[in-house]
Design a protein around this motif. Structure first.
Motif, short mmCIF file in Angstrom:
data_model
loop_
_atom_site.label_atom_id
_atom_site.label_comp_id
_atom_site.label_asym_id
_atom_site.label_seq_id
_atom_site.Cartn_x
_atom_site.Cartn_y
_atom_site.Cartn_z
N PHE A 71 0.81 -1.23 0.00
CA PHE A 71 0.00 0.00 0.00
C PHE A 71 0.84 1.27 0.00
CE2 PHE A 71 -4.03 -1.85 2.23
CZ PHE A 71 -4.28 -2.64 1.12
N TRP A 72 1.98 1.27 0.68
CA TRP A 72 2.66 2.53 0.97
C TRP A 72 4.04 2.70 0.35
CZ3 TRP A 72 -0.80 5.69 2.56
CH2 TRP A 72 -1.89 5.21 3.30
N TRP A 73 4.58 1.70 -0.34
CA TRP A 73 5.96 1.79 -0.82
C TRP A 73 6.19 2.98 -1.73
CZ3 TRP A 73 7.49 1.75 -5.88
CH2 TRP A 73 6.56 1.34 -6.82
N ASP A 74 5.19 3.41 -2.46
CA ASP A 74 5.39 4.50 -3.42
C ASP A 74 4.63 5.76 -3.03
OD1 ASP A 74 2.87 3.50 -3.89
OD2 ASP A 74 3.00 3.64 -6.06
N ASP A 75 4.43 5.96 -1.74
CA ASP A 75 3.68 7.11 -1.27
C ASP A 75 4.63 8.31 -1.06
OD1 ASP A 75 1.29 8.39 -0.47
OD2 ASP A 75 1.85 8.13 1.63
N ASP A 76 5.28 8.69 -2.12
CA ASP A 76 6.16 9.85 -2.10
C ASP A 76 6.11 10.49 -3.48
OD1 ASP A 76 7.55 7.99 -3.61
OD2 ASP A 76 9.41 8.15 -2.50
N CYS A 77 6.80 11.58 -3.62
CA CYS A 77 6.79 12.24 -4.92
C CYS A 77 8.13 12.00 -5.61
CB CYS A 77 6.54 13.73 -4.77
SG CYS A 77 7.87 14.61 -3.91
N GLU A 78 8.10 12.14 -6.91
CA GLU A 78 9.31 12.01 -7.70
C GLU A 78 9.48 13.27 -8.53
OE1 GLU A 78 9.29 8.58 -10.20
OE2 GLU A 78 9.24 7.18 -8.54
N PHE A 79 10.70 13.56 -8.87
CA PHE A 79 10.98 14.67 -9.77
C PHE A 79 11.22 14.10 -11.16
CE2 PHE A 79 12.23 16.23 -5.60
CZ PHE A 79 11.52 17.41 -5.56
N ASP A 80 10.76 14.83 -12.15
CA ASP A 80 10.93 14.40 -13.53
C ASP A 80 12.34 14.71 -14.01
OD1 ASP A 80 8.29 13.50 -13.76
OD2 ASP A 80 7.57 15.49 -14.33
N GLY A 81 12.68 14.11 -15.11
CA GLY A 81 13.96 14.39 -15.75
C GLY A 81 14.98 13.31 -15.50
N GLN A 82 16.12 13.52 -16.10
CA GLN A 82 17.20 12.55 -16.01
C GLN A 82 17.84 12.58 -14.63
OE1 GLN A 82 18.62 14.41 -19.76
NE2 GLN A 82 19.37 12.33 -20.18
N GLU A 83 18.77 11.68 -14.43
CA GLU A 83 19.52 11.63 -13.18
C GLU A 83 20.76 12.50 -13.32
OE1 GLU A 83 18.07 9.30 -10.79
OE2 GLU A 83 16.62 9.56 -12.38
N ALA A 84 21.23 13.01 -12.20
CA ALA A 84 22.49 13.74 -12.18
C ALA A 84 23.39 13.07 -11.15
CB ALA A 84 22.27 15.21 -11.81
#
Length: 182
Positions: free
Chosen positions: A132-145
């Protein structure tokens, strides 16, 4: 990876810098901070490849389709299930429903995707994460640095935020009292 950040003439403090990776560079405040502090970093060109057990490149489309199918199944489970379980149990259920035997190439490919895109990011195994909760966060778009650890990496960011309190930090001291308040 643990690196040692020189903090004073009293010695070094170990700080876990991970891979000094910034996940997603679009509107990411860490990326902006790295830019502002002029911490050297390189943007990943992408184009990672996965290989099968015979050393052949796995077609990205096949991985994307398998991942999409699994993620749709997980979303449905998150919406419909009343009781939480582990992400590992979700994977086992998915394999059973799709009639994919353990050790089959689709199982190994899906395991690869989950290990590299979920387990490594969260620092936990599938049986330690909640369905239920493993992906309860936000992500930023774009490539990795990737920031150069040798040129400061995350340590340089930490040093910047630590500047106001470094005169209050004493190393190799016994703590006898902690006061809370302003």
């Amino acid at each position: 990876q643990t690196s040692y950040l020189p903090t004073s003439t009293d010695g070094d403090i170990p700080i876990d810098l991970g891979s000094a990776e910034i996940h997603g560079v679009i509107k990411n405040p860490i990326k902006k901070l790295a830019d502002d502090l002029q911490v050297p970093h390189a943007i990943s060109p992408g184009g990672d490849h996965a290989y099968d057990l015979d050393g052949n490149v796995v077609i990205q489309g096949a991985l994307d389709k398998l991942k999409g199918s699994f993620m749709s199944y997980m979303r449905r489970r998150q919406d419909e299930d009343e009781k939480d379980t582990t992400l590992q149990q979700g994977l086992d259920d998915f394999l059973k429903i799709r009639n994919i035997p353990k050790g089959h190439s689709d199982h190994l490919r899906l395991q690869y995707i989950l290990d590299t895109e979920i387990c490594h990011d969260y620092g936990a195994s599938l049986d330690e994460m909640s369905l239920f909760w493993w992906d309860d966060d936000c992500e930023f778009d774009g490539q990795e640095a990737f920031m150069g650890v040798a040129s400061g990496g995350y340590g340089k960011l930490i040093q910047k935020f630590a500047e106001p309190i470094t005169s209050h930090v004493q190393l190799r001291c016994k703590v006898t009292d902690i006061e809370y308040g302003e």
